[in-house]
Design an enzyme around this catalytic site. Structure first.
Site, PDB file in Angstrom:
ATOM      1  N   LYS A  29     -20.580 -67.643  17.683  1.00 50.35           N
ATOM      2  CA  LYS A  29     -21.488 -66.154  19.045  1.00 50.35           C
ATOM      3  C   LYS A  29     -21.145 -66.707  20.501  1.00 50.35           C
ATOM      4  O   LYS A  29     -20.864 -66.413  21.099  1.00 50.35           O
ATOM      5  CB  LYS A  29     -22.709 -66.023  18.503  1.00 50.35           C
ATOM      6  CG  LYS A  29     -22.862 -65.093  16.816  1.00 50.35           C
ATOM      7  CD  LYS A  29     -22.214 -64.123  17.116  1.00 50.35           C
ATOM      8  CE  LYS A  29     -22.479 -63.319  16.049  1.00 50.35           C
ATOM      9  NZ  LYS A  29     -21.932 -62.051  16.116  1.00 50.35           N
ATOM     10  N   GLY A  53     -17.370 -53.072  11.824  1.00 51.38           N
ATOM     11  CA  GLY A  53     -18.298 -53.291  11.207  1.00 51.38           C
ATOM     12  C   GLY A  53     -19.859 -52.012  10.957  1.00 51.38           C
ATOM     13  O   GLY A  53     -20.733 -52.356  11.290  1.00 51.38           O
ATOM     14  N   ALA A  54     -19.266 -51.387  11.418  1.00 48.78           N
ATOM     15  CA  ALA A  54     -20.260 -49.697  11.252  1.00 48.78           C
ATOM     16  C   ALA A  54     -20.467 -49.326   9.953  1.00 48.78           C
ATOM     17  O   ALA A  54     -21.168 -47.945  10.066  1.00 48.78           O
ATOM     18  CB  ALA A  54     -19.684 -48.941  12.700  1.00 48.78           C
ATOM     19  N   SER A  55     -20.039 -49.684   8.764  1.00 51.02           N
ATOM     20  CA  SER A  55     -21.032 -48.902   7.761  1.00 51.02           C
ATOM     21  C   SER A  55     -22.831 -49.217   7.254  1.00 51.02           C
ATOM     22  O   SER A  55     -23.274 -48.586   6.514  1.00 51.02           O
ATOM     23  CB  SER A  55     -20.372 -49.921   6.765  1.00 51.02           C
ATOM     24  OG  SER A  55     -20.431 -51.202   6.704  1.00 51.02           O
ATOM     25  N   ARG A  56     -22.792 -50.200   8.093  1.00 52.66           N
ATOM     26  CA  ARG A  56     -24.417 -50.100   8.092  1.00 52.66           C
ATOM     27  C   ARG A  56     -24.661 -51.059   9.287  1.00 52.66           C
ATOM     28  O   ARG A  56     -23.905 -51.460  10.488  1.00 52.66           O
ATOM     29  CB  ARG A  56     -24.774 -51.048   6.779  1.00 52.66           C
ATOM     30  CG  ARG A  56     -24.215 -51.818   6.230  1.00 52.66           C
ATOM     31  CD  ARG A  56     -24.094 -52.354   4.996  1.00 52.66           C
ATOM     32  NE  ARG A  56     -22.620 -53.529   5.204  1.00 52.66           N
ATOM     33  CZ  ARG A  56     -23.091 -54.818   4.572  1.00 52.66           C
ATOM     34  NH1 ARG A  56     -23.640 -55.678   4.456  1.00 52.66           N
ATOM     35  NH2 ARG A  56     -21.854 -55.909   4.598  1.00 52.66           N
ATOM     36  N   VAL A 104     -11.111 -56.939   9.913  1.00 52.74           N
ATOM     37  CA  VAL A 104     -10.825 -57.637  11.571  1.00 52.74           C
ATOM     38  C   VAL A 104     -10.119 -59.010  10.951  1.00 52.74           C
ATOM     39  O   VAL A 104      -9.648 -59.473  12.402  1.00 52.74           O
ATOM     40  CB  VAL A 104     -12.050 -57.933  11.908  1.00 52.74           C
ATOM     41  CG1 VAL A 104     -12.686 -56.767  12.935  1.00 52.74           C
ATOM     42  CG2 VAL A 104     -13.154 -58.853  11.523  1.00 52.74           C
ATOM     43  N   TYR A 162     -21.878 -69.822  12.575  1.00 48.49           N
ATOM     44  CA  TYR A 162     -22.297 -69.179  13.307  1.00 48.49           C
ATOM     45  C   TYR A 162     -22.515 -69.253  14.675  1.00 48.49           C
ATOM     46  O   TYR A 162     -22.341 -68.854  15.712  1.00 48.49           O
ATOM     47  CB  TYR A 162     -23.715 -68.663  12.448  1.00 48.49           C
ATOM     48  CG  TYR A 162     -24.423 -67.185  12.857  1.00 48.49           C
ATOM     49  CD1 TYR A 162     -23.250 -66.340  12.341  1.00 48.49           C
ATOM     50  CD2 TYR A 162     -24.943 -66.459  13.477  1.00 48.49           C
ATOM     51  CE1 TYR A 162     -23.719 -64.691  13.480  1.00 48.49           C
ATOM     52  CE2 TYR A 162     -25.675 -65.519  13.810  1.00 48.49           C
ATOM     53  CZ  TYR A 162     -25.032 -64.429  13.607  1.00 48.49           C
ATOM     54  OH  TYR A 162     -25.398 -63.939  14.016  1.00 48.49           O
ATOM     55  N   ALA A 163     -23.087 -70.118  14.886  1.00 48.22           N
ATOM     56  CA  ALA A 163     -23.486 -70.354  16.548  1.00 48.22           C
ATOM     57  C   ALA A 163     -22.497 -70.646  17.234  1.00 48.22           C
ATOM     58  O   ALA A 163     -22.211 -69.900  18.430  1.00 48.22           O
ATOM     59  CB  ALA A 163     -24.314 -71.917  16.349  1.00 48.22           C
ATOM     60  N   SER A 220     -25.154 -63.433  19.654  1.00 47.36           N
ATOM     61  CA  SER A 220     -26.328 -63.960  19.269  1.00 47.36           C
ATOM     62  C   SER A 220     -26.775 -64.916  19.570  1.00 47.36           C
ATOM     63  O   SER A 220     -26.145 -65.908  20.158  1.00 47.36           O
ATOM     64  CB  SER A 220     -26.358 -64.202  17.588  1.00 47.36           C
ATOM     65  OG  SER A 220     -27.649 -64.448  16.750  1.00 47.36           O
TER      66      SER A 220
HETATM   67  N1  LIG Z   1     -28.864 -59.035  11.812  1.00 47.74           N
HETATM   68  C1  LIG Z   1     -29.639 -59.889  12.425  1.00 47.74           C
HETATM   69  O1  LIG Z   1     -30.652 -60.573  12.814  1.00 47.74           O
HETATM   70  C2  LIG Z   1     -28.052 -60.120  14.174  1.00 47.74           C
HETATM   71  C3  LIG Z   1     -28.875 -61.522  15.025  1.00 47.74           C
HETATM   72  C4  LIG Z   1     -28.008 -61.933  15.924  1.00 47.74           C
HETATM   73  C5  LIG Z   1     -26.945 -60.813  15.694  1.00 47.74           C
HETATM   74  N2  LIG Z   1     -26.208 -60.177  14.782  1.00 47.74           N
HETATM   75  C6  LIG Z   1     -25.074 -59.853  14.532  1.00 47.74           C
HETATM   76  O2  LIG Z   1     -24.431 -58.594  14.426  1.00 47.74           O
HETATM   77  C7  LIG Z   1     -23.424 -57.963  13.700  1.00 47.74           C
HETATM   78  C8  LIG Z   1     -24.134 -56.865  12.536  1.00 47.74           C
HETATM   79  O3  LIG Z   1     -24.913 -57.715  12.144  1.00 47.74           O
HETATM   80  P1  LIG Z   1     -25.808 -56.783  11.434  1.00 47.74           P
HETATM   81  O4  LIG Z   1     -27.317 -57.568  11.043  1.00 47.74           O
HETATM   82  O5  LIG Z   1     -26.065 -55.370  11.079  1.00 47.74           O
HETATM   83  O6  LIG Z   1     -24.869 -57.562   9.372  1.00 47.74           O
HETATM   84  P2  LIG Z   1     -24.588 -56.498   8.177  1.00 47.74           P
HETATM   85  O7  LIG Z   1     -25.684 -55.724   8.026  1.00 47.74           O
HETATM   86  O8  LIG Z   1     -24.440 -57.735   7.166  1.00 47.74           O
HETATM   87  O9  LIG Z   1     -23.671 -55.895   8.415  1.00 47.74           O
HETATM   88  C9  LIG Z   1     -21.826 -56.727   8.999  1.00 47.74           C
HETATM   89  C10 LIG Z   1     -21.100 -55.274   9.442  1.00 47.74           C
HETATM   90  O10 LIG Z   1     -19.236 -56.703   9.711  1.00 47.74           O
HETATM   91  C11 LIG Z   1     -18.635 -55.404   8.101  1.00 47.74           C
HETATM   92  N3  LIG Z   1     -18.080 -55.915   8.221  1.00 47.74           N
HETATM   93  C12 LIG Z   1     -18.053 -58.026   8.003  1.00 47.74           C
HETATM   94  N4  LIG Z   1     -17.499 -58.973   7.426  1.00 47.74           N
HETATM   95  C13 LIG Z   1     -15.813 -57.800   8.034  1.00 47.74           C
HETATM   96  C14 LIG Z   1     -14.560 -58.528   8.279  1.00 47.74           C
HETATM   97  N5  LIG Z   1     -14.098 -59.686   7.700  1.00 47.74           N
HETATM   98  N6  LIG Z   1     -13.480 -57.235   9.017  1.00 47.74           N
HETATM   99  C15 LIG Z   1     -14.529 -56.072   9.421  1.00 47.74           C
HETATM  100  N7  LIG Z   1     -16.123 -55.395   8.905  1.00 47.74           N
HETATM  101  C16 LIG Z   1     -16.916 -56.640   8.592  1.00 47.74           C
HETATM  102  C17 LIG Z   1     -19.386 -55.326   6.989  1.00 47.74           C
HETATM  103  O11 LIG Z   1     -18.484 -54.395   6.675  1.00 47.74           O
HETATM  104  P3  LIG Z   1     -18.628 -53.716   5.557  1.00 47.74           P
HETATM  105  O12 LIG Z   1     -19.721 -53.602   5.052  1.00 47.74           O
HETATM  106  O13 LIG Z   1     -17.337 -52.512   4.850  1.00 47.74           O
HETATM  107  O14 LIG Z   1     -17.853 -54.668   4.149  1.00 47.74           O
HETATM  108  C18 LIG Z   1     -21.202 -53.974   8.053  1.00 47.74           C
HETATM  109  O15 LIG Z   1     -20.322 -53.494   8.326  1.00 47.74           O
HETATM  110  C19 LIG Z   1     -23.390 -59.130  13.589  1.00 47.74           C
HETATM  111  O16 LIG Z   1     -22.045 -59.366  14.051  1.00 47.74           O
HETATM  112  C20 LIG Z   1     -23.868 -60.355  13.524  1.00 47.74           C
HETATM  113  O17 LIG Z   1     -23.677 -60.898  13.374  1.00 47.74           O
HETATM  114  C21 LIG Z   1     -27.247 -59.508  13.791  1.00 47.74           C
END
Ligand SMILES: NC(=O)c1ccc[n+]([C@@H]2O[C@H](COP(=O)([O-])OP(=O)(O)OC[C@H]3O[C@@H](n4cnc5c(N)ncnc54)[C@H](OP(=O)(O)O)[C@@H]3O)[C@@H](O)[C@H]2O)c1
Length: 241
Positions: free
Chosen positions: A151, A9-12, A56, A147-148, A134
């Protein structure tokens, strides 16, 4: 030391920042993506990494990704299970599919990728695994039972692995972010975002880079004596949990 690293999930968002931080630390980084190939390829080009499709939830995609990385650089030594999704709703109205989708990506996904990476790590007697959890997995979160639970499940997975793999010098830790400014939180209403930031003792959302810095440390050779830990990067939101 230059290690072979994979970030899912490193595209963004947070994953992209982690990939950049690991490259900055001298690692060769596979930039995993599910659907957003272009940004993953651009990031990979910028950091001298490799864009790799890795869904994944799909064992075939995981196998293809590992074959690609192994034939290019060798075994994966550093794994960051960052791929994640939310699909919020109150438990009363949550259907089985909504539950399963979030568990499948956040928890099963980490298990699927980790088990594929483990053989190489155990053979090399070296490995770093970081699971992106999280604060919601520690405190609970209304509207996010799926989600909870996923995690929180990552914490049990991580600590069990830490016990199983300690003798092989493979460490396994969780980083538990609070609200971080990414697409995931941008999908919330402005009011909800303001509310969330107001609950944080530091009074703001975090940045992906602030999470990435902690992950990069846990992935480094220097973090050799840290395993089974859950490290919050949450501005103090989950304090005490
Ligand atoms: N943002 C927050 O506030 C926050 C807080 C706590 C924890 N987190 C955790 O941090 C991590 C990253 O979050 P983020 O905010 O950066 O999310 P995001 O901007 O929504 O990005 C999600 C990433 O996960 C990838 N992804 C989604 N479903 C997938 C799958 N089935 N297989 C492989 N890749 C998949 C996406 O790939 P594509 O773009 O290629 O689809 C994207 O690269 C997550 O685990 C999230 O739960 C985030």
């Amino acid at each position: 030391m230059s290690r072979v690293a994979l970030v899912t999930g490193a595209s963004r968002g947070i994953g992209a920042a982690i990939a950049a931080a690991l490259a900055e630390a001298g690692n060769r980084v596979a930039v995993g993506y599910a659907s957003n190939r272009e940004p993953a390829e651009k990031l990979a080009a910028d950091i001298g990494g490799l864009a790799v499709a890795i869904e994944v939830t799909d064992p075939v995609s995981i196998e293809a990704a590992f074959t690609h990385i192994e034939s290019t650089w060798g075994k994966v030594e550093v794994l960051v299970n960052n791929a994640g999704v939310t699909d919020d709703g109150l438990a009363l109205r949550m259907g089985a599919e909504q539950w399963r989708h979030v568990l499948a990506t956040n928890l099963d996904g980490a298990f699927n990728v980790t088990t594929r990476a483990l053989t190489g790590m155990v053979r090399s007697r070296y490995g770093r695994i970081v699971n992106v959890g999280s604060v919601a997995g520690l405190t609970g979160s209304a509207g996010q039972v799926n989600y909870a639970a996923a995690k929180s499940g990552l914490v049990g997975l991580t600590r069990s692995l830490a016990r199983e793999l300690g003798s092989r010098h493979v460490t396994c830790n969780v980083v538990a972010p609070g609200p971080i400014a990414t697409d995931m939180t941008a999908a919330l209403s402005e009011e909800r975002q303001t509310q969330l930031a107001a609950q944080v003792p530091l009074g703001r959302m975090g940045t992906p880079e602030e999470v990435a810095a902690v992950v990069a440390f846990l992935c480094s050779d220097q973090a050799a004596y840290v395993t089974g830990a859950v490290i919050p990067v949450d501005g103090g939101l989950g304090m005490g949990h």
